[in-house]
Design a protein around this motif. Structure first.
Motif, short mmCIF file in Angstrom:
data_model
loop_
_atom_site.label_atom_id
_atom_site.label_comp_id
_atom_site.label_asym_id
_atom_site.label_seq_id
_atom_site.Cartn_x
_atom_site.Cartn_y
_atom_site.Cartn_z
N LEU A 119 44.75 -15.98 34.80
CA LEU A 119 45.58 -15.55 33.95
C LEU A 119 45.45 -15.99 32.63
N GLY A 120 45.09 -17.99 33.24
CA GLY A 120 45.08 -17.66 32.08
C GLY A 120 43.57 -16.73 31.12
N HIS A 121 42.39 -16.86 31.97
CA HIS A 121 41.71 -15.97 31.30
C HIS A 121 42.12 -14.62 30.55
N TYR A 122 42.35 -13.87 31.31
CA TYR A 122 42.99 -12.53 30.76
C TYR A 122 44.11 -12.58 30.57
N GLN A 123 44.76 -13.31 29.79
CA GLN A 123 45.71 -13.43 28.72
C GLN A 123 44.77 -14.20 27.22
N LYS A 124 43.73 -14.72 27.46
CA LYS A 124 43.07 -15.26 26.52
C LYS A 124 42.22 -14.03 25.30
N SER A 144 43.65 -11.01 25.97
CA SER A 144 44.26 -9.85 25.52
C SER A 144 44.67 -9.89 24.29
N ARG A 145 44.69 -11.64 23.46
CA ARG A 145 44.39 -11.92 22.52
C ARG A 145 44.49 -10.93 21.39
N SER A 146 42.81 -10.61 21.57
CA SER A 146 41.82 -10.56 21.11
C SER A 146 41.39 -8.32 21.39
N SER A 147 41.74 -8.18 22.59
CA SER A 147 41.38 -6.70 23.10
C SER A 147 42.82 -6.56 23.64
N PRO A 148 43.68 -6.56 23.69
CA PRO A 148 44.82 -5.95 24.06
C PRO A 148 44.35 -5.25 25.66
N GLU A 173 45.04 -5.62 29.22
CA GLU A 173 46.43 -5.57 29.41
C GLU A 173 46.80 -5.29 32.04
N GLN A 174 45.77 -4.42 31.94
CA GLN A 174 46.16 -3.59 33.35
C GLN A 174 46.18 -4.67 34.42
#
Length: 235
Positions: free
Chosen positions: A207-212, A214-218, A222-223
């Motif tokens: 979750l932390g990896h994809y949240q990071k 998403s901040r630059s490439s939502p 996203e999926q």
């Protein structure tokens, strides 16, 4: 040489019954040697693309597992994508471990494209890009046999034991009709406090990896982020 936790788990997930097992990207051949020792299949193939490494491995195999008639092992110095599966009629098991998910996607995709009418079983343990690998396996009509989540040396590993089915094999093996989950199902079924701890820490890391991201490439994350946010651990 004693196997580490990751290779031990891979070894434990491989049943007897295959005629040919391909240990690809085999490095020092530890897993394949363990399969030889327990006679997991009549033929164990060792595959890697680095000539000096494979020559060293062949020398060790000749010392500790002298060739018999018929031979029990064979060393192949070639690209995994070029292994000659068409030379052997029965369903093979192809093991690919210790490489990134991006390369693993490329290798699995290439083998499936070259052998479109063959059932191929894969035992996969990517270093990263697990979500992307699962997406490709779904596209290739693979079905899950078993999956495990382990931790070794402070790194998490997903192990995916899957079967790529054709139309004919899908009818013949109805037990393999369960599709692969984009985020895994068996990974999150815990039966001990230790498994729960590993699963919780792994999920938080993802979750932390994809949240990071998403901040630059939502759009890129996203999926995946949505899929992992719906994961819940089950006893």
């Amino acid at each position: 040489m004693k196997l580490g936790h990751r290779l031990t788990q891979l070894n434990n997930m491989i049943p007897t019954g295959y005629t040919h097992i391909w240990d690809c990207c085999c490095d020092h051949g530890l897993l394949g040697a363990a399969l030889l020792a327990r006679q997991a299949a009549p033929m164990i193939h060792f595959v890697d693309i680095v000539p000096p490494l494979m020559q060293q491995l062949e020398n060790k195999l000749r010392r500790f597992y002298p060739l018999q008639c018929p031979p029990q092992w064979q060393v192949h110095c070639l690209d995994v994508a070029q292994i000659p599966l068409s030379d052997y009629p029965k369903t093979p098991l192809v093991i690919i471990a210790g490489v990134g998910g991006d390369l693993m996607i490329e290798l699995v995709n290439s083998l499936c494209q070259q052998h479109p009418h063959r059932q191929i079983d894969f035992l996969l343990c990517p270093v990263h890009h697990q979500y992307e690998l699962r997406q490709q396996l779904i596209t290739l009509n693979c079905r899950v046999i078993e999956e495990k989540l382990i931790e070794e040396n402070r790194r998490f590993y997903e192990i995916l034991y899957v079967s790529r089915l054709t139309e004919d094999t899908a009818i013949a093996t109805p037990q393999l009709r369960k599709p692969i989950s984009p985020v895994g199902e068996q990974l999150w079924q815990v039966t001990s406090d230790k498994q729960r701890d590993i699963a919780e820490r792994y999920l938080n890391k993802i979750l932390g990896h994809y949240q990071k991201i998403s901040r630059s490439s939502p759009q890129k994350a996203e999926q995946a982020l949505q899929d992992y946010q719906h994961v819940s651990l089950k006893a």
